[in-house]
Write a protein that holds these residues in place. Structure first.
Motif: not given
Length: 807
Positions: A597-622
């Motif tokens: 689960d890759v998580e991104l946080v974005v912050v504006d100049t007023g100090g408010l923020h938002a978060v979003t998540t996307r998934q990345v699938v990596v082979s080679g282990g489980s």
């Protein structure tokens, strides 16, 4: 790292309960190893002392030896490794031809990897010289402590190392000549010493019987030890009227700041003391004080006695005999602590009938008021005195003066908690790995930022034994110290982007550091949240793939996209892998397979923020390993679920393995077991029942581990995160009726969406923690209830869509 939220801050000096692990008598044994000779063929030696250097897994011994040409004493030393092989030749600690140099003491700084040697110089006046020595036998730097005037003689030094502030505490007996009474007044004084520079702090009085309200008794022969569990010292000393040869043994628990030390109440430990006392601190937050006790000033009957002092300064037991035998002399005791085994005590014994002198030893287990077994003979070669130091693995070195040599005997104390093995030329300790999370990543001056060091680790030490130093602003000053399984919180007084630094220190003094950033900003009036958005290319790959992340799609109603700041958590572990930056692109490679689960946080100049998540699938282990077995068997697939994943403390939690499966066996033939805290200890036996109930008794985030085993003996594992909160009300119970399907939809949002993201868990926790206040407000203002119902009604389609995406 085991994620326990033990809320104690060592620096705050919390009153912790004393937990004593009682070891049955006879459970610990001592075995003797090789002998090592530090020097031989000299006319006379005395005052041998030894310290263990954890970084190099070596010992440094020091002593005073008489020079035949001038009948004065010089201080010498030598370093050997854990096997007794010489690292250096005999070192000239002090060979000043104009003074006598005697009674050296020694301590070791693991952070500096230096030995501090302190000794008396008897010139025009007595002073204490200090020398800092490197582990290769070269001199680093020097300093000295002297009396305030020519009437002050200072002697009987003792020194301890403070791992928290990286400094030594030097204590000594101060002979201050009183011009009014025309007698010497003996007091205990102390000074802190910087472990890197030998710079001195202010000299303070630890104990005195003179002045207003004094009892007129001298305080002499101080001994000091540091307690890392509480960041405090224990100072032990003798209370008597000099030159009376016997007195009473007392002690004080002294704060690391030394503040008000002379006003702290004294505690009496024993009734009679003659020549020596010694003290050691244990990992069980207690001290053991040993001393030489007798019925007369002759050697016809001397005994070794001991008493425990708890870390909070109380006396949990009584004084007890380590060795007491009529018409025999047991004297000059020294003690060292072996983690997991207890206190190793060594002393000299003379049988008056035959005048046979030997060195004996025994062990006292933590929490016990008796020795663990029979006396153990170390050496029968006419010892005159001894000192002892121990490594974390239970290898101890007893160093003793003899008529014309300084010798040592290695001993192994069974039951040491460390399993580290050593070979020549290798160290016995490895540095820890520092890692931590801080939540939230963005806030304002009212935000309580919570720091958890649970991801830190060490090969030799358990989490509670690690010390975590915290610098909240990375300004070079450590602000807090917590244990490795504790949590610290902090608020910032002004806006800004702050870098938090932690330093994790193991019991051997080795360290590692890690940093994280937080954003503190006042929320501007009328400002709205930014919109978080990013793309990833490719969406799947393997451990050789370089994944590219692009957050240029982030936006804000008030700010241009170019001034928005972003930071990334590439593996969803709660630790951000980048600092806040206006650069919107990043790349990352994964070292093992899995779904992240890759998580991104974005912050504006007023100090408010938002978060979003996307998934990345990596082979080679489980997380579930499929292992071919005889007959074509494959491992089962474990699926762990919690219902509900967010719940109040003390509530019944249903953990389910019902969705687990196996290619060869039906689910009714599978067996399941659970580790409720993922601490490596299974809390249930294997059972066919796919459901189990558990109650968490403390708030926090818990990870439960499920293990499934099939009929062929192959296993699979899975984990599920549970958030346990302190519920103070359910405001939505006033907005919707208990059987309203809209309330059920909100509960599904909580359990299936919010429970599976870090930000969602924070939001849910804030909701319940402020539940009573919100409930009171909704009860008082019906109009607000109506508005809340209307808003939630409009948001329900979006909530239902988010829930459906998880099915």
């Amino acid at each position: 790292m085991k994620k326990k939220r033990l809320q104690f801050i060592i620096r705050a000096g919390c009153c912790l309960a004393l937990c004593l692990a009682v070891t049955p008598a006879g459970a610990v044994s001592i075995s003797k190893g090789s002998q090592v000779t530090f020097t031989s063929g000299i006319s006379n030696v005395e005052s041998a002392a030894v310290a263990y250097g954890s970084t190099g897994n070596q010992f440094m011994a020091v002593w005073a030896e008489e020079t035949t040409s001038t009948s004065r004493y010089d201080v010498k030393g030598r370093i050997v490794d854990i096997n007794g092989t010489a690292v250096t030749g005999v070192l000239d600690i002090d060979i000043n031809a104009s003074v006598n140099s005697k009674t050296p003491v020694i301590a070791y700084s693991a952070k500096q990897n230096r030995y501090l040697v302190v000794y008396e110089t008897l010139g025009a006046m007595v002073m204490l010289a200090m020398e800092l020595w490197k582990p290769d036998g070269t001199l680093d730097t020097t300093n000295s402590v002297s009396g305030t005037n020519s009437s002050n003689y200072i002697f009987d030094a003792s020194v301890a190392y403070n791992s928290y502030s990286d400094e030594f505490l030097l204590v000594w007996c101060d002979s201050n000549y009183n011009n009014t009474t025309m007698v010497d007044e003996y007091q205990i004084k102390a000074v802190t010493i910087n472990a890197g520079t030998l710079a001195l702090g202010s000299t303070v009085t630890i104990a005195s019987g003179f002045g207003t309200g004094g009892d007129g008794y001298d305080r002499i022969r101080p001994r000091v030890v540091y307690n890392p569990d509480r960041n405090e010292y224990l100072v032990v000393y003798d209370r008597r009227k000099v030159p009376v040869p016997y007195g009473t043994i007392y002690c004080k628990v002294v704060p690391a700041s030394l503040s008000g030390a002379d006003g702290i109440s004294e505690m009496q430990l024993g009734s009679t003391i003659y020549q020596e006392s010694s003290v050691a601190a244990a990992g069980d937050d207690e001290y053991l004080v040993v001393w030489e006790d007798g019925t007369s000033n002759s050697l016809s009957h001397r005994s070794i006695y001991a008493r425990r002092v708890s870390g909070d300064g109380s006396l949990p037991g009584s004084a007890f005999a380590v060795k007491d035998a009529a018409n025999e002399a047991h004297y000059i005791p020294k003690v060292a602590y072996v983690d997991g085994a207890g206190y190793l005590i060594a002393w000299t014994h003379t049988n008056n009938a035959t005048q046979t002198t030997v060195t004996l030893a025994n062990v006292v287990a933590p929490g016990n008021d008796s020795v663990a077994g029979a006396d153990f003979e170390i050496d029968a070669n006419d010892p005159l005195g001894a000192d002892v130091a121990c490594s974390g693995s239970g290898t101890c070195l007893n160093v003793q003066d003899q008529s014309q040599s300084v010798d040592g005997w290695f001993m192994t104390v069974s039951g040491a908690s460390s399993t580290t093995t050593t070979t020549p030329g290798t160290t016995g300790n490895t540095a820890p790995t520092a890692s931590f999370t801080v939540s939230p990543a963005v806030g304002d001056t009212s935000t309580n930022f919570a720091l958890e060091p649970f991801a830190s680790s060490d090969a030799e030490d358990a989490d509670p034994d690690l010390l975590v130093h915290i610098d909240w602003e990375t300004d070079g000053t450590w602000d807090d110290m917590i244990a490795g399984d504790a949590t610290a919180t902090h608020t910032y007084a002004s806006d800004g982007t702050y870098t938090i630094t932690i330093e994790v220190e193991d019991t051997g003094g080795l360290t590692d550091q890690a940093t994280q950033q937080v954003k503190v900003a006042a929320q501007a009036s009328g400002n709205t949240d930014p919109v978080a958005s990013f793309s990833v290319s490719p969406s799947s790959g393997d451990t050789s793939t370089t994944f590219s992340f692009d957050a240029s799609g982030c936006s804000d109603a008030e700010d241009a996209a170019s001034v928005l700041e972003v930071m990334w958590d590439f593996d969803g572990d709660g630790m951000f892998d980048t600092a806040l930056s206006t650069v919107k692109t990043a790349t990352h490679q994964y070292t093992s397979g899995g779904t992240y689960d890759v998580e991104l946080v974005v912050v504006d100049t007023g100090g408010l923020h938002a978060v979003t998540t996307r998934q990345v699938v990596v082979s080679g282990g489980s997380t579930t390993t499929t292992v071919p077995a005889t007959g074509g068997n494959t491992a089962p697939t474990a699926v762990a679920e919690a219902n509900p994943p967010i719940l109040p403390v003390g509530s019944d939690l249903e953990l389910s393995s019902a969705k687990s499966s196996d290619a060869e066996d039906p689910i009714e033939n599978l067996e399941f077991r659970w580790d409720f805290e993922s601490d490596g200890s299974w809390d249930t036996e294997y059972t066919n029942d796919p459901f189990v109930l558990h109650v968490y008794q403390a708030t926090g985030n818990y990870t439960a581990t499920l293990e499934v085993v099939d009929t062929g003996g192959l296993t699979g594992q899975d984990t599920v995160t549970v958030m346990v909160i302190e519920e103070e009300g359910c405001p939505l119970g006033l907005v919707f009726a208990a059987d309203d399907p809209r309330l059920e939809a909100l509960q599904l949002l909580r359990d299936r969406v919010l429970a599976n993201s870090r930000l969602g868990r924070v939001v849910t926790g804030m909701y319940y923690q402020n539940g009573k206040r919100l409930t009171d407000m909704l009860e008082q203002y019906p109009a607000i209830r109506s508005v809340a119902a209307a808003v939630l009604e409009r948001l329900l389609p979006a909530f239902e869509k988010a829930v459906a995406a998880t099915e």
